[in-house]
Each structure stands twice: as structure tokens, then as C-alpha cells.
Design an enzyme around this catalytic site. Structure first.
Site, mmCIF file in Angstrom:
data_model
loop_
_atom_site.group_PDB
_atom_site.id
_atom_site.type_symbol
_atom_site.label_atom_id
_atom_site.label_comp_id
_atom_site.label_asym_id
_atom_site.label_seq_id
_atom_site.Cartn_x
_atom_site.Cartn_y
_atom_site.Cartn_z
ATOM 1 N N GLU A 1 29.271 31.913 43.014
ATOM 2 C CA GLU A 1 28.449 32.828 42.227
ATOM 3 C C GLU A 1 27.055 32.257 41.989
ATOM 4 O O GLU A 1 26.815 31.066 42.141
ATOM 5 C CB GLU A 1 29.099 33.148 40.880
ATOM 6 C CG GLU A 1 29.755 31.972 40.161
ATOM 7 C CD GLU A 1 28.819 30.848 39.772
ATOM 8 O OE1 GLU A 1 27.692 31.139 39.326
ATOM 9 O OE2 GLU A 1 29.209 29.680 39.927
ATOM 10 N N GLU B 1 28.102 28.062 42.623
ATOM 11 C CA GLU B 1 27.806 28.487 43.993
ATOM 12 C C GLU B 1 29.040 28.541 44.890
ATOM 13 O O GLU B 1 28.997 29.082 45.983
ATOM 14 C CB GLU B 1 26.776 27.566 44.670
ATOM 15 C CG GLU B 1 25.448 27.452 43.981
ATOM 16 C CD GLU B 1 24.485 26.533 44.731
ATOM 17 O OE1 GLU B 1 24.843 26.041 45.825
ATOM 18 O OE2 GLU B 1 23.382 26.301 44.228
#
Length: 357
Positions: free
Chosen positions: A182, A325
Site C-alpha cells: 500500500e 509498500e
């Protein structure tokens, strides 16, 4: 609008209800095989447990998981107006371009792990264009949850369904293993609010330093989460209500990734705090998805260990990471590979002519 909500929620419930049960027999066969390898029983620890879980999830003793993808959901958060991050909201679209150009940490680690990075704009508050971008914008950033609900219920469900659709597209291309990732400035605030409500924890136990805020901003962030919960009164018995009122589009998208992967019998490796928040919501909406989840690492973010306990997960590694991430999840791919290689390539006592007693 109510009919749209009802239709989408019905579809979501159908997909959640279609998740195949964990194959206990396949998991047991993996355990029995592991006990025949040239080592003391259980001596490979979690590597043996991984092999059994992968067998049970896929229904295959040694599944081919060489085609894998990390789904990076990107979205903005209106709560950034409250000054809860060390970085401005403008960093979100800038980092999305970094992902798309292959320059972020997750890109480097994904290349090493032979994984594809699939970057999805599900709620970035900026116009983004790139040939590699999966553009599925549900909202242009959430609203400020300290002043109103972050999303409508319909937006939250649409974001979940978007995550499911992204997984289905990757499965159609051959993917059998997924990781959650994310990007969204402010998303640790939303994650802390969701965790406080669904795991019944005080914000003092769920709010962490995120991007590296100082003590003063940390105290303010705790108060913002308390204010958002007090104002919106999310229903702890209704995970969609919680997700809509104090969540984020990328968190909802990852809920869909987890449910969608599980529905296709694909293991899904959970990244850090934000991804585990999505896992908590997914576990409430689709309890059958939990055996398909593998927790990659223990984040340095406050509250992550309690959050994993609430889902029923145990981390594979602890490197004091808190980047997000999907970086921790992609690192864990190597452990899954190692587990399967050990099971497939190690000699058994019989084949090696070694006595077990």
C-alpha cells in the site's frame, strides 16, 4: 444508491462464502512428508509449518507458486488535514510514479523475489496516468474522518470489490501467490482507528509514529483518532461500517485482495501494519480467508503485534521495518520458496539409507 449497496454487498457475501475450506488432509500429508526427511522432526520450525499451510491452502502437496504478484493499493486520506504525518499528502502520487518507474524499495525486492508489482490507483487525490498503472479510482482521497465519515458504505464496498477484481485479473494471467502492499500518506492513522474499534484497543495502544513523527505530533495523532471514533461512532459489530467511517480506500482494496486471493485458493502474504488492518477486516467479513494468510513480518509500528493476535497470525521475520509498500511481504516470498524447495529436494531417511533409530 441503497439498491446498489445491497447488490454489491450481496456479491461480496457470495464471494466470501465461496472461499474453499482449508484442505486439512493436504496439510497433514505435507506434515507426514516433512517427518520423513533427513532431520529431526520439527527441526526446520516455521519452514515446515509454511509448507503445510501452502499445501492446505492450495490443495496441492508442493504447489507451483512461481508466478506471483504484490498488489500495491494507493490512496489519499483527508485526515492529513489534521497534521498527523511527517510528510505532505503530495508524496502519495509522487511515490506512485516511483513504483511505476521501478525505483521504490518494493520494486527492488520484488525483482529479487521474481514478483510483479501491480500498482493500483484506488483513491489518490490526483490525476495519474502511466502505461503500467491500474487505474481503478473509487474516491479522490477519503474525507477527513475527524470531521465526517471517511467514505460512504457504498464507496467502501466498491473498493473491496475493486481489490477482488484486480486479483481475478492477475489469476487469469497465471498468478498463484499474492502479497499485499500500500501507499497513502495518513494511512497509519486510519489503520489505528480501525484496529482500535475492531480489536477493542485504546488509541494509545494502536497509534504509532508512522512516517516518523515526534512526541508532540504523536500525542495529537492519538487525539485525532479518538475524535474520529467519537464523532463517527463506528459499529464494532459491522466491519463495513468501521471501514467506511474511519478507514481508507487502499485498506478496503486490500481487504478485497485477501478475500479474492482466498476465493481462488491462492496464498496471500500480509505485509505490515496497514495490510494487517485489512487482514483484520477480511477476517471479520470472510473468516474462511484466515488460513490463506501468512504474516510476513512484525512491523516496528506500535500495535502491530496486538493486531496480528486479533487476526490469529504469527510473523515469519522481525527486521524492525515500517516502510509498507509490501516490502516485508515480498521478503517473505524467499521463505516460502525455501520451504517448498526443502520439502521437494531433501532426501528422506529411506531414500538416503539413513536409520531413524
Amino acid at each position: 444508491m441503497s439498491s446498489n449497496i445491497t447488490e454489491l454487498e450481496t456479491r461480496l457475501q457470495h464471494i466470501a462464502g465461496s472461499i474453499p475450506p482449508f484442505d486439512q488432509e493436504a496439510a497433514r500429508r505435507a506434515e507426514l512428508h516433512s517427518d520423513q526427511l533427513t532431520k529431526p522432526p520439527g527441526s526446520l520450525g516455521k519452514l515446515e509449518a509454511i509448507a503445510a499451510q501452502l499445501a492446505g491452502a492450495t490443495g496441492e502437496l508442493w504447489p507451483d507458486l512461481s508466478k506471483r504478484a504484490v498488489i500495491v493499493m494507493a490512496a489519499d486520506h483527508g485526515v492529513c488535514e489534521e497534521g498527523i504525518s511527517a510528510f505532505p499528502q503530495a508524496v502519495t502520487p509522487q511515490m506512485v510514479h516511483n513504483f511505476l518507474n521501478g525505483g521504490a524499495a518494493v520494486n527492488v525486492l520484488a525483482r529479487q523475489a521474481r514478483a510483479e508489482v501491480v500498482c493500483v490507483d484506488i483513491g489518490v487525490a490526483a490525476e495519474l496516468e502511466h502505461e503500467n498503472l491500474v487505474s481503478r479510482k473509487v474516491v479522490w482521497g477519503t474525507r477527513n474522518m475527524a470531521k465526517e465519515a471517511a467514505m460512504t458504505r457504498l464507496e467502501a464496498v466498491e473498493a473491496i470489490m475493486t481489490g477482488i477484481a484486480v486479483v481475478e485479473a492477475e489469476v487469469a494471467k497465471g498468478a498463484r501467490l499474492f502479497a499485499t502492499g500500500e501507499m497513502g500518506i495518513g494511512n497509519t492513522t486510519a489503520s489505528a482507528a480501525i484496529t482500535s474499534v475492531l480489536a477493542d484497543l485504546s488509541p494509545e495502544l494502536t497509534v504509532g509514529r508512522g512516517t516518523g513523527i515526534n512526541d508532540g505530533v504523536l500525542a495529537h495523532k492519538v487525539e485525532v483518532v479518538k475524535r474520529a471514533i467519537g464523532l463517527n461512532q463506528p459499529d464494532s459489530g459491522d466491519p463495513l461500517d468501521v471501514l467506511a467511517k474511519v478507514g481508507g480506500a487502499e485498506i478496503a482494496g486490500l481487504v478485497g485482495v485477501i478475500i479474492g486471493a482466498s476465493a481462488h485458493r491462492c496464498p496471500v502474504v500480509i505485509d505490515g501494519y496497514i495490510s494487517t488492518t485489512a487482514a483484520l477486516v477480511a477476517s471479520k467479513l470472510a473468516p474462511a480467508s484466515v488460513p490463506y494468510m501468512l504474516a510476513s513480518h512484525l512491523s516496528h509500528e506500535l500495535g502491530h503485534s496486538r493486531l496480528m493476535e486479533a487476526v490469529g497470525l504469527s510473523p515469519l521475520i522481525h527486521l524492525e521495518m515500517r516502510l509498507g509498500e509490501g516490502t516485508g511481504a515480498v521478503l517473505a516470498f524467499h521463505l516460502l520458496d525455501a520451504s517448498l524447495l526443502l520439502m521437494k529436494e531433501m532426501a528422506t531417511f529411506d531414500s538416503a539409507g539413513i536409520s531413524k533409530s
